[in-house]
Design a protein around this motif. Structure first.
Motif, PDB file in Angstrom:
ATOM      1  N   LEU A 127      -8.143   6.246  89.737  1.00  0.00           N
ATOM      2  CA  LEU A 127      -7.638   7.436  89.047  1.00  0.00           C
ATOM      3  C   LEU A 127      -7.748   7.306  87.529  1.00  0.00           C
ATOM      4  N   GLU A 128      -8.748   6.552  87.083  1.00  0.00           N
ATOM      5  CA  GLU A 128      -8.947   6.394  85.651  1.00  0.00           C
ATOM      6  C   GLU A 128      -9.851   7.517  85.154  1.00  0.00           C
ATOM      7  N   GLY A 129      -9.462   8.113  84.039  1.00  0.00           N
ATOM      8  CA  GLY A 129     -10.176   9.274  83.516  1.00  0.00           C
ATOM      9  C   GLY A 129     -11.680   9.078  83.377  1.00  0.00           C
ATOM     10  N   PRO A 130     -12.123   8.017  82.669  1.00  0.00           N
ATOM     11  CA  PRO A 130     -13.581   7.849  82.464  1.00  0.00           C
ATOM     12  C   PRO A 130     -14.338   7.693  83.789  1.00  0.00           C
ATOM     13  N   GLU A 131     -13.752   6.961  84.718  1.00  0.00           N
ATOM     14  CA  GLU A 131     -14.428   6.747  86.014  1.00  0.00           C
ATOM     15  C   GLU A 131     -14.550   8.072  86.767  1.00  0.00           C
ATOM     16  N   LEU A 132     -13.465   8.858  86.752  1.00  0.00           N
ATOM     17  CA  LEU A 132     -13.504  10.156  87.437  1.00  0.00           C
ATOM     18  C   LEU A 132     -14.520  11.088  86.771  1.00  0.00           C
ATOM     19  N   ALA A 133     -14.592  11.006  85.432  1.00  0.00           N
ATOM     20  CA  ALA A 133     -15.548  11.857  84.706  1.00  0.00           C
ATOM     21  C   ALA A 133     -16.976  11.500  85.098  1.00  0.00           C
ATOM     22  N   LEU A 134     -17.237  10.189  85.257  1.00  0.00           N
ATOM     23  CA  LEU A 134     -18.589   9.770  85.656  1.00  0.00           C
ATOM     24  C   LEU A 134     -18.932  10.302  87.045  1.00  0.00           C
ATOM     25  N   ARG A 135     -17.974  10.176  87.962  1.00  0.00           N
ATOM     26  CA  ARG A 135     -18.248  10.619  89.332  1.00  0.00           C
ATOM     27  C   ARG A 135     -18.477  12.136  89.358  1.00  0.00           C
ATOM     28  N   VAL A 151       4.926   3.622  88.384  1.00  0.00           N
ATOM     29  CA  VAL A 151       4.112   4.788  88.047  1.00  0.00           C
ATOM     30  C   VAL A 151       4.940   5.840  87.317  1.00  0.00           C
ATOM     31  N   GLN A 152       6.177   6.041  87.804  1.00  0.00           N
ATOM     32  CA  GLN A 152       7.018   7.027  87.131  1.00  0.00           C
ATOM     33  C   GLN A 152       7.332   6.608  85.700  1.00  0.00           C
ATOM     34  N   LYS A 153       7.470   5.301  85.509  1.00  0.00           N
ATOM     35  CA  LYS A 153       7.803   4.820  84.169  1.00  0.00           C
ATOM     36  C   LYS A 153       6.663   5.121  83.201  1.00  0.00           C
ATOM     37  N   ILE A 154       5.464   4.982  83.680  1.00  0.00           N
ATOM     38  CA  ILE A 154       4.319   5.203  82.805  1.00  0.00           C
ATOM     39  C   ILE A 154       4.011   6.695  82.702  1.00  0.00           C
ATOM     40  N   GLY A 155       4.195   7.379  83.790  1.00  0.00           N
ATOM     41  CA  GLY A 155       3.972   8.820  83.772  1.00  0.00           C
ATOM     42  C   GLY A 155       2.547   9.205  84.077  1.00  0.00           C
ATOM     43  N   GLU A 156       1.636   8.247  84.059  1.00  0.00           N
ATOM     44  CA  GLU A 156       0.239   8.573  84.369  1.00  0.00           C
ATOM     45  C   GLU A 156      -0.255   7.602  85.420  1.00  0.00           C
ATOM     46  N   PRO A 157      -0.583   8.113  86.602  1.00  0.00           N
ATOM     47  CA  PRO A 157      -0.895   7.207  87.707  1.00  0.00           C
ATOM     48  C   PRO A 157      -1.984   6.193  87.401  1.00  0.00           C
ATOM     49  N   GLY A 158      -3.073   6.630  86.789  1.00  0.00           N
ATOM     50  CA  GLY A 158      -4.204   5.738  86.564  1.00  0.00           C
ATOM     51  C   GLY A 158      -3.866   4.561  85.675  1.00  0.00           C
ATOM     52  N   ALA A 159      -2.907   4.748  84.804  1.00  0.00           N
ATOM     53  CA  ALA A 159      -2.589   3.693  83.845  1.00  0.00           C
ATOM     54  C   ALA A 159      -2.052   2.445  84.529  1.00  0.00           C
ATOM     55  N   ALA A 160      -1.477   2.625  85.701  1.00  0.00           N
ATOM     56  CA  ALA A 160      -0.890   1.479  86.391  1.00  0.00           C
ATOM     57  C   ALA A 160      -1.928   0.404  86.677  1.00  0.00           C
ATOM     58  N   HIS A 161      -3.164   0.817  86.880  1.00  0.00           N
ATOM     59  CA  HIS A 161      -4.204  -0.162  87.212  1.00  0.00           C
ATOM     60  C   HIS A 161      -4.633  -0.957  85.998  1.00  0.00           C
ATOM     61  N   GLU A 162      -4.379  -0.426  84.837  1.00  0.00           N
ATOM     62  CA  GLU A 162      -4.757  -1.128  83.624  1.00  0.00           C
ATOM     63  C   GLU A 162      -3.734  -2.179  83.228  1.00  0.00           C
ATOM     64  N   LEU A 163      -2.574  -2.114  83.889  1.00  0.00           N
ATOM     65  CA  LEU A 163      -1.527  -3.080  83.542  1.00  0.00           C
ATOM     66  C   LEU A 163      -1.967  -4.482  83.889  1.00  0.00           C
ATOM     67  N   ALA A 164      -1.717  -5.399  82.990  1.00  0.00           N
ATOM     68  CA  ALA A 164      -1.964  -6.796  83.317  1.00  0.00           C
ATOM     69  C   ALA A 164      -0.646  -7.382  83.816  1.00  0.00           C
ATOM     70  N   LEU A 165      -0.768  -8.448  84.580  1.00  0.00           N
ATOM     71  CA  LEU A 165       0.436  -9.090  85.104  1.00  0.00           C
ATOM     72  C   LEU A 165       1.004 -10.002  84.017  1.00  0.00           C
ATOM     73  N   ASP A 166       1.761  -9.417  83.091  1.00  0.00           N
ATOM     74  CA  ASP A 166       2.280 -10.223  81.978  1.00  0.00           C
ATOM     75  C   ASP A 166       3.405 -11.146  82.435  1.00  0.00           C
ATOM     76  N   ASN A 167       4.346 -10.558  83.137  1.00  0.00           N
ATOM     77  CA  ASN A 167       5.481 -11.359  83.589  1.00  0.00           C
ATOM     78  C   ASN A 167       5.269 -11.730  85.050  1.00  0.00           C
ATOM     79  N   LEU A 168       4.729 -12.905  85.263  1.00  0.00           N
ATOM     80  CA  LEU A 168       4.422 -13.300  86.629  1.00  0.00           C
ATOM     81  C   LEU A 168       5.697 -13.617  87.393  1.00  0.00           C
ATOM     82  N   PRO A 169       5.777 -13.128  88.639  1.00  0.00           N
ATOM     83  CA  PRO A 169       6.949 -13.476  89.457  1.00  0.00           C
ATOM     84  C   PRO A 169       6.966 -14.969  89.713  1.00  0.00           C
TER      85      PRO A 169
END
Lengths: 483, 459
Positions: free
Chosen positions: B314-322, A402-420
């Motif tokens: 914590l995704e912007g669009p989802e939070l905006a919808l809520r 999360v710190q690397k990206i700087g934006e918490p929500g973005a972490a969920h958008e990450l795909a598992l590119d490098n599978l363990p």
């Protein structure tokens, strides 16, 4: 001689039903006072397995707690015990609420698994060290955000605190439920036993004399504690499946999974009880109490819960698969179709296909062996299903992401590119798997010496509430519904 | 059932056939009123057909409005029949007996109402045949990957299954009506409909087996219907708030919540309109009230999990919808009303035994639930579409037109009329089930207490 009928026994080839509650008391108290060879053998075998588990645990401790992948199989076994042993009391709670008479001989069989809940509490303690706090970058349910003035105040050990409180409450509720339901039986033991058993029973029966007020209070308390146990069980599964599993895999956002985790535990809990019933009937000397009625009724429940398992799994899978979102496709690839596919297939076949195909036949459901074999299938399937979730999830090392990206929500958008790489079990892992199973069984066996595994007072009630009578040209069963 | 009233078979026949063989005073005016509402709604639909969908409030970007909300609502209501009837029948719950028929019939009319909403929605209903693969000469096959093909298949299967379910349970009662009916045609028509029922042991055995088999077979269909309806939304990733794996079970439990509430409403109406208070006792209301507490709590937990996972991203669009759903007018008022009516007012009410045993209070509280559950569907569907999207040039609030409102009202009138007409021609409480209930009732004396008991077949 084995009896397939109601409470009673065969005398010289003839079935003689128990006609009075006192007969039930004498039979069950005497049976409980005996220490059978099979019980001793079970205790020795479970102890050996537990020792192996402790050795495996020490081997892991030597490796340290910094590499989460080392502890993946440990997490799997914690979850497995939570899914099986901790869910087993639900069989007693739900059927008691529904006022199902067939539950009476097996309600204690199910509740005694609360004792194994104590073991799950012990298993949980090391996990507090293995998972990092929130400020180390891991995601969680608790909205911690280092960059936000408000959300940075969320305690960084929130997952640890809430999960500890929840599992402690679950175990405490389970033990209280067991104690409450055993209280009248402990009073019987106080009256009919000698030595340490009498002392122990006298202390725990808390002056029970069976007054109307005491009975009313007991039913009331059991209802409330049972309802809270169910709610807490669902809550614990919710926390475990999110804060200790889902958050570890980037992009895995499955709102149904916590409920799938809980539904799976109900299925595995029923399977655990059926298997326990089978052993108690075969080796415990309770064949006059645990009859075909109980196997038949529970096998229907197991069949329904196996279908529920499939529906929940398919609902999640369909939405991910059809949505074609890259992050979700990566999660499916990692947990289902990739290197862990054999574990997924084993779980799918053993938890759903096998019970569905075989248990749709009444002949299988209405037997002793059919439900027992299907329960083994469900339990092994549950093990593999948990394996394909926990082992890969705990093998992803994303601390600091999360710190690397700087934006918490973005972490969920990450795909598992490098599978363990695939985390295959080592010697320590095998020891831990065996040890945890042995430990849970050992706790159950020891508890069964302290409290009768067949609920005596409920069995006595059954003698009063259930009887057969002639009805026109046939015979029918009359069932009293007191509440 | 503690406050049971033991009745003779003749009395049961007289009471439960009173509405079929006679006509209550209120019946005709009510039917006329409902027919007027239906004709008004159909008139509005005719106008929409003539002028096109432009007369509705549907416009960019909200193309799913009142009709789809209403479709999901009626699909939800239709789940009551199976929930009450099949599950309670399989679990041998004694209190089901007077409730099952009304619940099953409501399923059928609610499904018809749901299907009609799709017809209202598509604008050009004469093209509906494209979802069926009946004409292979077209050289194309329908797109089986489309949720819009799954929907009609599942709903039609459910409609056929539910109709069979009702019919099988109705046969012994039709035979009773055949024997009691007078006039030239009625006995003949009922005679054909009851398929020569004479009440022989073999006929009873077959009827019971068919009922149990249909109960078991229709359950997976019941689950599939609302799952598929939920996937209409969930498999799409373009609209925030829709792409959620929990939708299928969440929709089902919501459907059960609204459906069982609707059954409680009908029970209260049956007590008042047909004076069936000897059959629908306070114990029955108490039992359905307890069931509703469990269902409502489970539904609320699903709602809670759905929200937690929406926020957890914590995704912007989802939070905006809520935020759009909860904090911006008019949605915020609807959201508040939804929470209060679907959960926070009725559930605390049901905690009190006095409320659960009162037909009036149960009627009021369950009406609230259905208002709330209608709003829930509205808040799932519309804000997600109305919210400003990336690259969109048009957004805003959806305003339903009078045409849509009239058509939605028509569906309510249609279901009510269907129920009334059914109750005019067939007994709304199963006669044979009630008689069986009286027959299998026993009492056991234990010490100084008399415990209610029931007779069961020996396994």
């Amino acid at each position: 001689m084995a009896s397939h009928t109601d409470n009673g026994e065969y005398v010289e080839g003839m079935y003689v039903p128990f006609t009075s509650p006192s007969e039930v008391v004498n039979d069950l108290v005497n049976n409980h006072a005996k220490v059978s060879d099979m019980w001793l053998r079970g205790v020795v075998a479970a102890s050996i397995l537990l020792v192996l588990g402790i050795i495996g645990f020490v081997m892991n401790v030597v490796e340290g707690v910094s590499d989460r992948a080392v502890w993946a199989y440990y997490a799997l076994m914690f979850s497995f015990i939570l899914t099986t042993a901790s869910a087993a009391p639900m069989v007693a709670i739900a059927t008691r609420m529904a006022n199902a008479h067939w539950r009476r001989p097996i309600s204690r069989v199910a509740e005694l698994w609360s004792a194994a809940g104590l073991f799950s509490l012990l298993l949980f303690i090391p996990m507090l060290w293995i998972l990092p706090p929130l400020n180390d970058g891991r995601r969680s349910l608790w909205f911690y955000d280092v960059n936000d003035a408000f959300f940075s105040r969320v305690p960084i050990y929130s997952p640890h605190i809430w999960m500890s409180a929840a599992i402690l409450a679950l175990v405490a509720l389970g033990v209280v439920l067991l104690w409450l339901s055993a209280m009248p039986d402990l009073a019987l033991m106080r009256e009919h036993s000698t030595g340490w058993r009498q002392k122990w029973a006298a202390r725990l029966s808390k002056g029970w004399i069976g007054s109307t007020g005491q009975w009313n209070m007991l039913h009331h308390r059991m209802g409330i504690v049972g309802a809270f146990y169910f709610m807490m069980l669902v809550f614990v599964h919710f926390l475990v499946s999110t804060d200790f599993l889902m958050v570890l895999v980037p992009g895995w956002i499955d709102s149904l999974y916590p409920l799938t985790h809980a539904a799976n535990s109900l299925q595995a809990g029923v399977a655990t009880v059926i298997l326990t019933m089978f052993f108690l009937r075969k080796f415990g000397g309770y064949e006059d109490y645990i009859t075909l009625d109980q196997f038949w009724a529970l096998s229907k429940l197991l069949f329904a819960l196996s279908l529920l398992w499939f529906w929940f799994w398919f609902s999640s899978f369909n939405v991910f698969w059809y949505g074609k979102k890259p992050s979700e496709q990566a999660v499916l690839g990692y947990l289902m179709t990739g290197a862990y596919q054999p574990a997924f297939m084993a779980g799918f076949v053993l938890s759903f296909l096998t019970p569905m195909w075989f248990m749709m036949w009444n002949r299988v459901r209405k037997s002793f062996w059919g439900p027992a074999v299907m329960s083994v299938s469900v339990l092994v399937g549950t093990f593999f299903d948990k394996l394909r979730y926990y082992v890969p999830a705990w093998s992803v090392n994303d601390v600091g992401i999360v710190q690397k990206i700087g934006e918490p929500g973005a972490a969920h958008e990450l795909a598992l590119d490098n599978l363990p790489k695939v985390n295959m079990p080592g010697v320590a892992d095998v020891f831990i798997v065996l040890g945890v199973i042995g430990g849970a069984v050992l706790f159950y066996l020891l508890a069964s010496r302290l409290i009768p595994p067949i609920n005596i007072w409920e069995q006595k009630e059954l003698v009063l509430y259930k009887f057969h009578k002639a009805y026109h040209r046939t015979e029918v069963m009359v069932l009293g519904k007191p509440r | 059932m503690q406050d049971h009233v033991q009745l003779s078979q003749t009395k049961i026949n007289d009471d439960l056939l009173a509405g079929v063989l006679g006509m209550p005073k209120w019946w005709l005016p009510t039917v006329v009123f409902l027919v007027l509402v239906i004709f008004t709604g159909l008139g509005a639909y005719g106008y929409e057909l003539n002028k096109g969908l432009g007369v509705s409030g549907l416009n960019r970007p909200v193309f799913w409005g009142f009709y789809i909300t209403n479709f999901v609502f009626w699909i939800g209501i239709s789940h009551a029949g199976i929930m009450i009837s099949a599950i309670l029948r399989l679990t041998q719950a004694e209190w089901r007996r007077p409730v099952t028929r009304a619940a099953e019939v409501m399923t059928i009319f609610a499904l018809m109402a749901a299907l009609s909403n799709i017809m209202f929605h598509v604008g050009r209903p004469w093209r509906l045949f494209w979802v069926y693969p009946y004409d292979f000469s077209r050289g194309i096959f329908m797109n089986i990957r489309s949720p819009f093909v799954w929907d009609p298949s599942a709903v039609m299967t459910y409609l056929i299954g539910s109709s069979l379910f009702v019919y099988v349970a109705l046969i012994p009662d039709i035979a009773v009506v055949r024997d009691k009916a007078t006039g030239r045609f009625a006995p003949k028509i009922y005679g054909v409909l009851c398929l020569g029922w004479r009440g022989t042991p073999r006929q009873w055995r077959l009827q019971a087996i068919a009922g149990i088999l249909l109960s078991a077979l229709v359950l997976p269909v019941f689950v599939s219907v609302h799952s598929i309806v939920s996937w209409d939304f969930a498999v799409a990733i373009g609209v925030e708030g829709w792409h959620s794996t929990i939708f299928a079970p969440y929709f089902i439990i919501g459907a059960i919540h609204s459906g069982v509430s609707a059954v409680a409403m009908i029970m209260a109406l049956a007590v008042w309109l047909w004076k069936l208070d000897k059959y629908l006792r306070p114990d029955h209301f108490d039992a359905i009230g307890r069931l509703l507490i469990v269902v409502a709590l489970t539904w609320f937990f699903f709602f809670f999990v759905e929200w937690i996972f929406a926020l957890y991203t914590l995704e912007g669009p989802e939070l905006a919808l809520r935020e759009f759903q909860v904090f911006q007018a008019p949605n915020k008022w609807l959201f508040l009303a939804f929470l209060l009516t679907a959960f926070f007012i009725p559930v605390p009410m049901w905690m009190f035994k006095r409320v659960r045993r009162s037909p009036m209070l149960m009627f009021l509280s369950t009406i609230l639930v259905n208002v709330g559950m209608w709003l829930e569907r509205f808040l799932i569907i519309i804000p997600g579409l109305a919210r400003r999207q990336p690259l969109s040039f048009d957004w805003g609030t959806y305003n339903p037109s009078i045409i849509e409102i009239l058509i939605v009202l028509e569906t309510f009138a249609f279901v009510a009329l269907g129920m009334l007409l059914f109750a005019k021609f067939f007994p709304i409480i199963p006669i044979f089930d009630m008689k069986e209930g009286m027959e299998v009732r026993e009492e056991i004396k234990i010490g100084r207490r008399v415990v209610p008991a029931s007779i069961r077949e020996t396994p």
